[in-house]
Motif scaffolding. Structure first.
Motif, PDB file in Angstrom:
ATOM      1  N   ARG A 160     -30.545  11.847 -18.797  1.00 24.63           N
ATOM      2  CA  ARG A 160     -31.738  11.832 -17.957  1.00 24.63           C
ATOM      3  C   ARG A 160     -32.872  11.106 -18.653  1.00 24.63           C
ATOM      4  O   ARG A 160     -33.075  11.284 -19.862  1.00 24.63           O
ATOM      5  N   GLU A 176     -36.984  10.404 -19.012  1.00 22.91           N
ATOM      6  CA  GLU A 176     -38.187  11.208 -18.883  1.00 22.91           C
ATOM      7  C   GLU A 176     -38.734  11.103 -17.462  1.00 22.91           C
ATOM      8  O   GLU A 176     -38.772  10.002 -16.890  1.00 22.91           O
ATOM      9  N   GLY A 177     -39.151  12.227 -16.881  1.00 28.26           N
ATOM     10  CA  GLY A 177     -39.743  12.214 -15.557  1.00 28.26           C
ATOM     11  C   GLY A 177     -38.766  12.131 -14.412  1.00 28.26           C
ATOM     12  O   GLY A 177     -39.159  11.993 -13.247  1.00 28.26           O
ATOM     13  N   GLN A 178     -37.492  12.224 -14.707  1.00 30.43           N
ATOM     14  CA  GLN A 178     -36.467  12.062 -13.674  1.00 30.43           C
ATOM     15  C   GLN A 178     -35.839  13.409 -13.323  1.00 30.43           C
ATOM     16  O   GLN A 178     -35.626  14.243 -14.207  1.00 30.43           O
ATOM     17  N   ASN A 179     -35.545  13.598 -12.059  1.00 31.04           N
ATOM     18  CA  ASN A 179     -34.758  14.764 -11.642  1.00 31.04           C
ATOM     19  C   ASN A 179     -33.280  14.400 -11.666  1.00 31.04           C
ATOM     20  O   ASN A 179     -32.914  13.277 -11.303  1.00 31.04           O
ATOM     21  N   THR A 183     -35.382  19.528 -12.890  1.00 31.62           N
ATOM     22  CA  THR A 183     -36.528  18.719 -12.487  1.00 31.62           C
ATOM     23  C   THR A 183     -37.282  18.206 -13.713  1.00 31.62           C
ATOM     24  O   THR A 183     -37.065  18.669 -14.846  1.00 31.62           O
ATOM     25  N   SER A 184     -38.219  17.312 -13.455  1.00 27.68           N
ATOM     26  CA  SER A 184     -39.028  16.759 -14.541  1.00 27.68           C
ATOM     27  C   SER A 184     -39.941  17.819 -15.153  1.00 27.68           C
ATOM     28  O   SER A 184     -40.470  17.640 -16.249  1.00 27.68           O
ATOM     29  N   LYS A 203     -39.154  20.949 -19.528  1.00 26.23           N
ATOM     30  CA  LYS A 203     -39.590  20.150 -20.676  1.00 26.23           C
ATOM     31  C   LYS A 203     -38.539  19.990 -21.748  1.00 26.23           C
ATOM     32  O   LYS A 203     -38.625  19.091 -22.583  1.00 26.23           O
TER      33      LYS A 203
END
Lengths: 112, 113
Positions: B13, B15-18, B79-80, B83
């Motif tokens: 994945r 960063e910021g991606q679902n 989800t994004s 963390k």
């Protein structure tokens, strides 16, 4: 925090011989205890469980385990193993529904 | 043979991606579960579902979402907002709805690029 110790990582045994796979746990509260089995190329599946009542529990394929509270153990035994019992066996402990802490597993290899 | 199929086996994945992890079972089990495993830790429950169109949060549901539109399927979306998503994810099922999982899939290992 709970922890589970499986004392033997590998147990080779000849067919029709008895076997014992050892499991000890540490927990400060009442627990539920489980044995899971993973056959080659398959996912984990539940073999047997202790929730309450009789301290000796049995599976449908001849395995049994005894809950020993004083020794904090839940060893798995079978009086006569078959080639088809070759698998990895995991002991697990839980103090509430759907939560599980697994041991590191014991590979049982049954030799002809 | 009946069982649980998880896919993919490995997932990366950005960063910021679902991303969505698939879990399908053909055991006709009522309940399905998602667990996360981190090194040196036991399984931690993310979500579980006892019947179609119903699911409950587990201990670490933040940053995850699920759906249960069919009895045999229980996909997990990371989800994004999650963390620290790098982990090994296991899907499981059981016949009954009140106890422990009976069958597990082979797992999906999720890593961050």
């Amino acid at each position: 925090a709970q922890s589970v110790t499986q004392l033997d990582s590998q147990v080779p045994v000849f067919e029709e011989a008895p076997v014992e796979l050892r499991c000890n746990y540490s927990s400060s509260v009442s627990v539920y205890l489980f044995w899971y089995v993973q056959y080659p190329n398959q996912g984990l599946q539940l073999l047997l469980k202790y929730l309450s009542g009789s301290t000796l529990v049995e599976s449908i394929n001849g395995f049994e385990a005894e809950f020993n509270k004083s020794q904090t153990s839940f060893h798995l035994r079978k009086p006569s193993v078959h080639i088809s019992d070759t698998a990895e066996y995991f002991c697990a402990v839980s103090d509430k529904p759907r939560q599980l802490t697994f041991g590191s597993g014991t590979q049982l290899t049954v030799l002809p | 043979d009946g069982g649980i199929t998880q896919s993919p086996k490995y997932l990366f994945r950005k960063e910021g991606q679902n991303v969505t992890l698939s879990c399908e079972q053909n055991l006709n089990h009522d309940a399905m579960y998602w667990y996360r495993q981190d090194p040196g830790q036991g399984l931690r429950l993310i979500y579980y579902s006892q019947i179609v169109n119903d699911f409950q949060k587990g201990d670490i549901a933040e940053g995850y979402s699920v759906s249960r539109e069919k009895k045999e399927s229980f996909p997990l979306t990371v989800t994004s907002a999650q963390k620290n998503p790098t982990a090994f994810y296991l899907c499981a099922s059981s016949i009954g709805t009140g106890g422990q999982p009976q069958h597990f899939g082979d797992g999906t290992r999720l890593s961050i690029l």
